[in-house]
Each structure stands twice: as structure tokens, then as C-alpha cells.
Scaffold this motif. Structure first.
Motif, short mmCIF file in Angstrom:
data_model
loop_
_atom_site.label_atom_id
_atom_site.label_comp_id
_atom_site.label_asym_id
_atom_site.label_seq_id
_atom_site.Cartn_x
_atom_site.Cartn_y
_atom_site.Cartn_z
N LEU A 24 0.82 -1.22 0.00
CA LEU A 24 0.00 0.00 0.00
C LEU A 24 0.85 1.26 0.00
CD1 LEU A 24 -2.82 -0.93 2.54
CD2 LEU A 24 -2.97 -0.86 0.04
N GLN A 25 2.00 1.23 0.66
CA GLN A 25 2.87 2.41 0.77
C GLN A 25 3.76 2.60 -0.44
OE1 GLN A 25 2.56 4.60 3.32
NE2 GLN A 25 0.85 3.28 3.92
N GLY A 26 3.67 1.72 -1.43
CA GLY A 26 4.49 1.85 -2.63
C GLY A 26 5.92 1.37 -2.46
N ASP A 30 4.74 -0.14 -7.41
CA ASP A 30 4.35 1.25 -7.64
C ASP A 30 2.83 1.36 -7.73
OD1 ASP A 30 3.62 0.49 -10.27
OD2 ASP A 30 5.54 1.14 -11.09
N SER A 31 2.33 2.59 -7.82
CA SER A 31 0.88 2.82 -7.79
C SER A 31 0.18 2.18 -8.99
CB SER A 31 0.57 4.32 -7.72
OG SER A 31 1.12 4.99 -8.83
N LEU A 34 -0.15 -1.46 -8.13
CA LEU A 34 -1.18 -1.60 -7.09
C LEU A 34 -2.57 -1.54 -7.71
CD1 LEU A 34 -2.15 -1.83 -4.18
CD2 LEU A 34 -1.81 0.65 -3.95
N ALA A 35 -2.76 -0.64 -8.66
CA ALA A 35 -4.06 -0.56 -9.35
C ALA A 35 -4.36 -1.87 -10.09
CB ALA A 35 -4.06 0.62 -10.32
N PRO A 89 -6.75 -0.72 -0.43
CA PRO A 89 -6.22 0.53 -0.97
C PRO A 89 -7.15 1.73 -0.73
CG PRO A 89 -6.15 -1.21 -2.64
CD PRO A 89 -6.93 -1.74 -1.47
#
Length: 124
Positions: A24-26, A30-31, A34-35, A89
Motif C-alpha cells: 500500500l505504501q508503494g 508502484d501505484s 497496485l491498481a 487501498p
């Protein structure tokens, strides 16, 4: 933590929650990744259990026990004996519960995740 049973992970609740928090914190992905991890990849009937399933890439989507109207984007995995771990998230929450006494249900995980969800919603 000494038994090594095939297809069963060995982890602590702290370790699992820390791993999901790093996601969650990257720190682990990466974002964009995560998506992808939390995006719907399959929705239909689980061919093994015959139950409705919503899956991301390797993880069920939705917090265990979450009402449908919550539209949860949490992803994680239930474990043998009633353990459960997930990352959410939308709420920025990582959660893990492991069991010393294995049971054939998720009653404890459902109770604790409901308490957490209520707290996050400000109802407790």
C-alpha cells in the motif's frame, strides 16, 4: 512455526500485515501495479466451490464479510484454519490475523474485520 506443510504458508500476522502495508505504501510495487493488483480480472462462479467469485490478479477482491454496498476493493487471501490477511487501498489499511488453533471456519476473522471496518467508519 516449525512444521513445514506443503502448500501452506508459514507467516506471522505482523509479517503479513507488514507486507501488505509495504504494498500500500508503494515500497514493494508502484501505484500502477497496485491498481492492477486490485483491479477486477474475473467475476463469475468459482469452478471449484461453485460460489460467486470476484478476483484480481491472484487475489480475491473484497473484504471477507463486507456487505455488497461497501463495494470493497480490498484484496488478500484467506488461509487454512481461519487465518486471513488483506490490503485495502481505498482505506489505506493492511490487516492480518493468524491462528494458533486451527478451525474450519473464519468466524474470528469475520468478527475482527467487522470491528475494524466499524471503527474505520466511525461507528464505534
Amino acid at each position: 512455526m516449525r512444521a513445514d506443510i506443503p502448500s501452506v504458508g508459514i507467516a506471522t500476522a505482523h509479517g503479513l500485515a507488514s507486507m501488505f502495508n509495504a504494498v500500500l505504501q508503494g515500497k514493494l510495487v508502484d501505484s500502477a501495479r497496485l491498481a492492477e493488483l486490485s483491479a477486477l480480472a474475473f467475476e463469475g462462479v468459482d469452478q471449484v466451490f461453485g460460489t460467486p467469485a470476484r478476483m484480481a490478479l491472484g487475489f480475491p477482491i473484497g473484504r471477507m464479510g463486507a456487505p455488497a454496498e461497501e463495494n470493497s476493493v480490498a484484496f488478500g487471501w484467506p488461509g487454512g484454519g481461519g487465518s486471513y490477511a488483506y490490503a485495502d487501498p481505498a482505506r489505506g489499511v493492511a490487516f492480518a490475523l493468524t491462528k494458533n488453533r486451527l478451525v474450519p471456519n473464519f468466524d474470528t476473522a469475520l468478527s475482527v474485520t467487522t470491528i475494524l471496518a466499524d471503527h474505520l467508519a466511525g461507528t464505534r
